[in-house]
Enzyme design. Structure first.
Site, PDB file in Angstrom:
ATOM      1  N   HIS A   1     -77.089 -58.745 -14.205  1.00 37.48           N
ATOM      2  CA  HIS A   1     -77.904 -59.650 -15.381  1.00 37.48           C
ATOM      3  C   HIS A   1     -78.293 -61.223 -14.527  1.00 37.48           C
ATOM      4  O   HIS A   1     -77.645 -61.574 -14.176  1.00 37.48           O
ATOM      5  CB  HIS A   1     -77.330 -59.303 -16.773  1.00 37.48           C
TER       6      HIS A   1
ATOM      7  N   ASP B   1     -71.499 -65.752 -12.874  1.00 34.83           N
ATOM      8  CA  ASP B   1     -71.528 -64.499 -14.062  1.00 34.83           C
ATOM      9  C   ASP B   1     -73.158 -64.660 -14.385  1.00 34.83           C
ATOM     10  O   ASP B   1     -73.326 -65.621 -14.791  1.00 34.83           O
ATOM     11  CB  ASP B   1     -70.582 -64.977 -15.501  1.00 34.83           C
TER      12      ASP B   1
ATOM     13  N   GLU C   1     -77.106 -60.156 -21.025  1.00 37.09           N
ATOM     14  CA  GLU C   1     -76.199 -59.478 -21.016  1.00 37.09           C
ATOM     15  C   GLU C   1     -74.895 -60.278 -22.333  1.00 37.09           C
ATOM     16  O   GLU C   1     -74.166 -59.668 -22.905  1.00 37.09           O
ATOM     17  CB  GLU C   1     -75.932 -59.467 -19.575  1.00 37.09           C
ATOM     18  N   GLU C   2     -74.826 -61.488 -22.360  1.00 41.82           N
ATOM     19  CA  GLU C   2     -74.144 -62.286 -22.422  1.00 41.82           C
ATOM     20  C   GLU C   2     -73.647 -62.338 -23.710  1.00 41.82           C
ATOM     21  O   GLU C   2     -72.842 -63.128 -24.394  1.00 41.82           O
ATOM     22  CB  GLU C   2     -73.900 -63.857 -22.089  1.00 41.82           C
TER      23      GLU C   2
ATOM     24  N   HIS D   1     -66.940 -68.296 -16.513  1.00 43.05           N
ATOM     25  CA  HIS D   1     -67.897 -68.807 -17.748  1.00 43.05           C
ATOM     26  C   HIS D   1     -67.575 -70.453 -18.242  1.00 43.05           C
ATOM     27  O   HIS D   1     -67.613 -70.958 -19.441  1.00 43.05           O
ATOM     28  CB  HIS D   1     -67.383 -68.193 -18.857  1.00 43.05           C
TER      29      HIS D   1
END
Length: 347
Positions: free
Chosen positions: A60, A170, A198-199, A309
């Site tokens: 992603h 990420d 995606e998140e 994150h």
């Protein structure tokens, strides 16, 4: 450098245009077809006329970020999270807003002015704001509007014992793996999917999987790594430098043991270090992909990311390179029919 370009590009969920352009330029000469879907995912095709299972590799493009939702009369910007962002880590962090990279700093009430009970409570989003140096609302509105998004500004850099720090491993680390893997040729139909959103709910991968209908899918991810001081063994998730991590059980997926064992056997055969992701929390695009249509066999391969994150994250470049090696080896084994033989023997 690829990881530098990927991690420093802007691309919070729903606003992946810039990172998509970076990837497009990197892969356009290595694939047979390249296109986007309605949601904005970038889909590549290689050797689609070859025999063998159709394999989809997913990574992603989006990162967690912030969205401006209100401008105060003072010119300060109120915001909310796009994806899973911990407000406790935000105070004093610099951010860049919108395509013009308007610089700002996340602020809050100074500790000198806080009451004793306030100091004992973590700050929430309602207590935070972004300061862009505007003198009032009209001034701020000249360069920023509600709906604009912001990302952290951490630059990529290599540190320590073959490690790297950056703002969005990420899942730019997964995008890097997929980009590198697409440089080689494989004797099977291969779909490379750089997905969106995606998140905020695995949205892009859901649409792509329905469209391309893969026989096998592997999500390439950055995952939780909590291997620091006082972290209990069962809560570490993964350990930096111990190799790519296989998912056994997470918030959306229970791994297909046959395919998991197959991937592990390929790692062992090629002397590639590996580990297992040891926490249930969270998931990745495979959680959506494997549920599409009649179901899709496959799994996830993840690079451990410390401080995931957060504004600054750390990976081991050894884990990154070993993940590339592992994915390439798996594709060559799939092309040779190894998975068909392994699946048949397990029935």
């Amino acid at each position: 450098m690829l990881l530098k370009q990927l991690t420093e590009a802007m691309g919070p969920s729903g606003f992946e245009d810039e990172i998509r352009d970076v990837i497009w330029r990197r892969v356009k000469d290595s694939v047979d077809a390249l296109y986007t879907d309605v949601l904005g995912s970038l889909i590549t095709e290689k050797s689609t006329s070859s025999q063998g299972p159709k394999v989809m590799l997913d990574a992603h493009m989006d990162e967690v970020g912030l969205m401006i939702v209100h401008i105060e009369d003072s010119g300060l910007l109120r915001f909310r999270a796009v994806g899973g962002v911990d407000p406790r880590i935000l105070v004093s962090k610099p951010v860049a807003i919108g395509a013009d990279r308007i610089m700002g700093v996340i602020g809050a009430k100074p500790i000198h002015l806080q009451k004793p009970d306030e100091r004992r409570q973590p700050l929430g989003f309602h207590q935070l704001y972004i300061d862009i140096g505007a003198v009032d609302k009209e001034d701020a509105n000249r360069v920023v509007q509600p709906g604009d998004v912001a990302v952290f500004t951490t630059k990529y850099g290599e540190i320590g014992d073959n490690c790297a720090k950056g703002k969005s491993f990420d899942d730019r680390v997964g995008c890097g793996i997929l980009t590198e893997v697409l440089q080689d040729s494989y004797a099977l139909p291969l779909i490379g999917a750089f997905t969106v959103q995606e998140e905020v709910g695995l949205r892009g991968a859901t649409a792509v999987a329905h469209r391309v209908q893969p026989d096998i899918a592997i999500a390439l991810e950055g995952t939780i790594c909590f291997d620091v001081v006082d972290a209990p063994g069962h809560g570490q998730g993964t350990i930096l430098g111990h190799g790519p991590a296989f998912t056994v059980f997470d918030g959306l997926t229970i791994a297909d043991k046959r395919f998991l064992d197959f991937m592990v056997s390929i790692a062992q055969k090629n002397d590639i270090p590996y580990q297992f992701r040891r926490v249930r929390g969270g998931s990745n695009d495979f959680g959506s992909i494997h549920q599409t249509r009649n179901g899709v066999v496959g799994g996830a391969i993840s690079v451990p990311v410390r401080y995931i994150h957060a504004p600054a994250q750390i990976i081991s470049l050894d884990d990154y390179q070993n993940s590339i090696r592992l994915v390439k080896a798996i594709l060559h084994e799939l092309a040779a029919g190894a998975w068909t033989d392994a699946a048949a023997s397990s029935l």
